[in-house]
Every structure is written in C-alpha cells, then in structure tokens.
Design an enzyme around this catalytic site. Structure first.
Site, short mmCIF file in Angstrom:
data_model
loop_
_atom_site.label_atom_id
_atom_site.label_comp_id
_atom_site.label_asym_id
_atom_site.label_seq_id
_atom_site.Cartn_x
_atom_site.Cartn_y
_atom_site.Cartn_z
N TYR A 1 0.83 -1.21 0.00
CA TYR A 1 0.00 0.00 0.00
C TYR A 1 0.87 1.27 0.00
CZ TYR A 1 -4.77 -1.86 0.65
OH TYR A 1 -6.00 -2.45 0.47
N GLU B 1 -7.98 -4.27 8.28
CA GLU B 1 -6.65 -4.06 8.85
C GLU B 1 -6.75 -3.30 10.16
OE1 GLU B 1 -4.06 -1.44 6.71
OE2 GLU B 1 -2.26 -2.21 7.71
#
Length: 392
Positions: free
Chosen positions: A133, A248
C-alpha cells in the site's frame, strides 16, 4: 440443551485433546508466533501440530466457508470457539495478513477461481502475504500512489516502490495497489496479486529503533503480472482497498486486547515487586494496572459487540477507525506498564536475563501502532466526520 450448548461441550473436549500444553503457555518472543508460508520453520513440533490440527478442522478461519478451507461456523459458534480457546490460554495457531486482511476482501470481491486458489492456501498457512500500500509519497494520502501497472495485453508491467511493507522479505505473495489510470486519483487505482518470487521484485529491510526489521522497502522493476491476478475491476481497486483497510484497522485494534496465554503484565509485576496482603506491593503500579485492566475489559466488551455487528452487517463504516485508535493506545499503555513492572531488568538490551531485551524491543515496537494502518490523526478525523458529524 441447545445446539450451541452441545457445540460448546464438543469444542471444549476437542481443544482439551488437541491443543498441546506448550501452545497454552504465553508467547516468549516473536519466534513463537506462527506465520506459515513456503519458508515456514516451526519453532517446535507442538507449534506445527497445533497449526495442522486447527487447519484440518478449518478453525484457522472458523467463519469462512468450508469450500475455501474454513470451518463454516456461524457467528455464534465462532464466538464460542474463541471463548473456549481463551479459557485454556490457547495461542492463535496462525497469524496471517491473508486471514485478517486479504481473505475478507477476496470473499467480497474475488472471482471464484481466485477464492479457490488463494483462500484455501491462506487457511492452511501455506502462503504468507504482505501488503503493498504505502509509498514514499503516499502514506496518509494513500490515493496519491504512483506505482504503475502498464497494460501489456495479457499482463501488466509493474514499476515503482512501496515502503513500510511489513515482512516483505519473508512473504511469498503481495496484495498490491497500482495505478492503471493517471487521469483519475482514486478512480485510477487497481488491486492486483502477485508472487514475490517474480523477476523484478526486490526488498530491503528497514532497521527500527527496536533493533528489529519488520518493515521493508519493496521495489518493482518491470514485474510481469497476469491480468487474471486483478481483483475486482480495473480502476476500481480503491473500493477493495477501503474495504481491506477496515479489516486491517480491526486487526490492529486487537493489539489492545489481552493476548492469549496468561497475563504477562500482571505476572511480570508480581515477579518484580511481589505481593503484600494479596495485592501488588507497589501502590502506584497497582493503580496503573488496575486502571488499564478496567479499560481493557471495557474495550474487549466493545470489540465483541463490534464483531457481532460486523458479522450481522450492521457495523458503522467508521467503527474500525474508532477501534483502531483506542486499541493502539491501550497496547502502548500495556507495554509502558510492562516496562515499569520489569524494573531495571526491562531496560537491559541484550542479555539472557532480559530474553534479548524482549520487553524493551516490544515497547519500542508499539510506537508504530499509532502510525501503521493509518495514523491516529487520520482515525480521529474519520471519527469526527463520520460518527460525530463534526464540520471538516
């Protein structure tokens, strides 16, 4: 007797027979955490037995469908399993970004082929995943990412760099955000999966103040990724990214909960300052731990409610941000108290007596909790806007 009562009895009996005694002891170090993967080396025969037995039953991912390696349990049955594992201090048989992050995203957005291929391997701990990411200029403003995926017909050609890639140097595969359209910021991002052994992938560990290197810089130079590895639609990866981020943050918030395998904070405090009249001899430390335990139990109750709401599809979209913020603050407080409870021994950096500076290194590691997965400032902004409805 209800069906759930019967399930609890059977689960308790199965755990008693199959959870090795060593897997009911507190974690001694990061080496005791099982991550699975192609290069997985068990820390002990008991750790491997525990993983194999739980995976064979589908209980590494108890609420996933059985077709994808899960246990097919209902939310109520999954909760009972968690409670029975906690009752005997059973360790988590498998830690995995595949379970906590990628799996839920694939269940929602993946093709049937992707689910059958990847989810079953995740459930068995056969593949270890990392997350692609953040980039050097795309952290809190993640949608500014520049790693490009050029359309080459049957595959993408990927070039760019990721950073703070947790355990990239030990991972087998990566789930990665790439730019497939430069004319749209969030609408030009795609979500792809690829093997870290692909030609053109390299990693460089980042040494932290703890002396450990759980994070990496990750580089992609002309990496070929088959288009079959695209999850969801091209240029709609931001939808997948946001959904995964919620999971997450839920995972990171779990750091605030008491870990399985006893209570190292209280045990450590008793070992260091001793008891007086059945209570910790140090009144300041006793008060600090008592306040922490009250907050931790309240957070645990809130987490149970959140999970129930999430499974029922009633959770507020911003709730993971609230959980993530408070959970990380709790975890930092826990380790500050463990340092206080450990006394001068906890300050030792490299000795047998301090287990290689385990307490100090873990305390330093918690400093990243309020940064990784979205900073605390980002989480508070989300809570302010989406839950409290405050003006921007």
């Amino acid at each position: 007797m209800t069906d759930l009562d019967q399930f609890r009895i059977e689960t308790r009996a199965w755990l008693a027979e199959n959870c090795p005694p060593e897997m009911r002891e507190p974690l001694r170090s990061d080496k005791d955490v099982c991550w699975g993967g192609r290069n997985y080396v068990p820390s002990s025969p008991a750790q491997k037995d525990w993983l194999d037995r739980m995976a064979a039953r589908g209980w590494t991912v108890p609420d996933w469908p059985t077709a994808y390696g899960g246990g097919g349990l209902s939310p109520a049955e999954t909760k009972i399993l968690r409670e029975e594992m906690a009752a005997i201090n059973a360790r988590n048989p498998l830690n995995s970004f595949g379970i906590s992050m990628l799996g839920p995203a694939l269940l929602k957005y993946g093709t049937e082929e992707q689910k059958l291929d990847h989810l079953t391997k995740i459930a068995k701990g056969q593949i270890r995943w990392c997350q692609g990411y953040s980039e050097p200029n795309a952290g809190s403003d993640l949608a500014s990412l520049a790693t490009s995926a050029e359309d080459k017909g049957d595959h993408y050609l990927i070039n760019g760099q990721k950073v703070w890639t947790s355990y990239a140097d030990q991972a087998d595969w990566i789930f990665c955000l790439v730019r497939t359209d430069k004319t749209s910021k969030q609408g030009g991002i795609s979500f792809v999966l690829f093997d870290m052994a692909s030609p053109g992938v390299s990693t460089k560990p980042i040494l932290l103040i703890s002396g450990n290197s759980p994070f990496c810089e990750t580089f992609f130079d002309d990496v070929q990724v088959p288009k079959a590895n695209l999850v969801h639609e091209e240029n709609k990866g931001w939808d997948v990214a946001k959904y995964l981020l919620g999971h997450e943050r839920e995972m990171i918030s779990g750091m605030g909960l008491a870990s399985s395998g006893g209570n190292p904070l209280i045990d450590g405090a008793i070992a260091t300052v001793g008891l007086s009249g059945g209570r910790l001899a140090d009144p300041l430390l006793r008060a600090g731990i008592a306040l922490f335990e009250v907050r931790a139990r309240a957070f645990g109750a809130m987490s149970e409610r959140f999970i129930d709401e999430l499974k029922a599809g009633r959770a507020h979209p911003a709730q993971p941000s609230m959980m993530k913020y408070y959970g990380t603050e709790l975890n930092k407080t826990r380790h500050e108290l463990m340092m206080s409870a450990g006394g001068s021994d906890a300050l030792e950096w490299d000795s047998d007596r301090s287990n290689g500076g385990a307490a100090a290194r873990s305390w330093l590691r918690t400093k990243a909790n309020s940064i990784e997965g979205g900073t605390s400032e980002i989480q508070l902004n989300i809570v302010a806007k989406r839950i409290l409805d405050l003006p921007s």
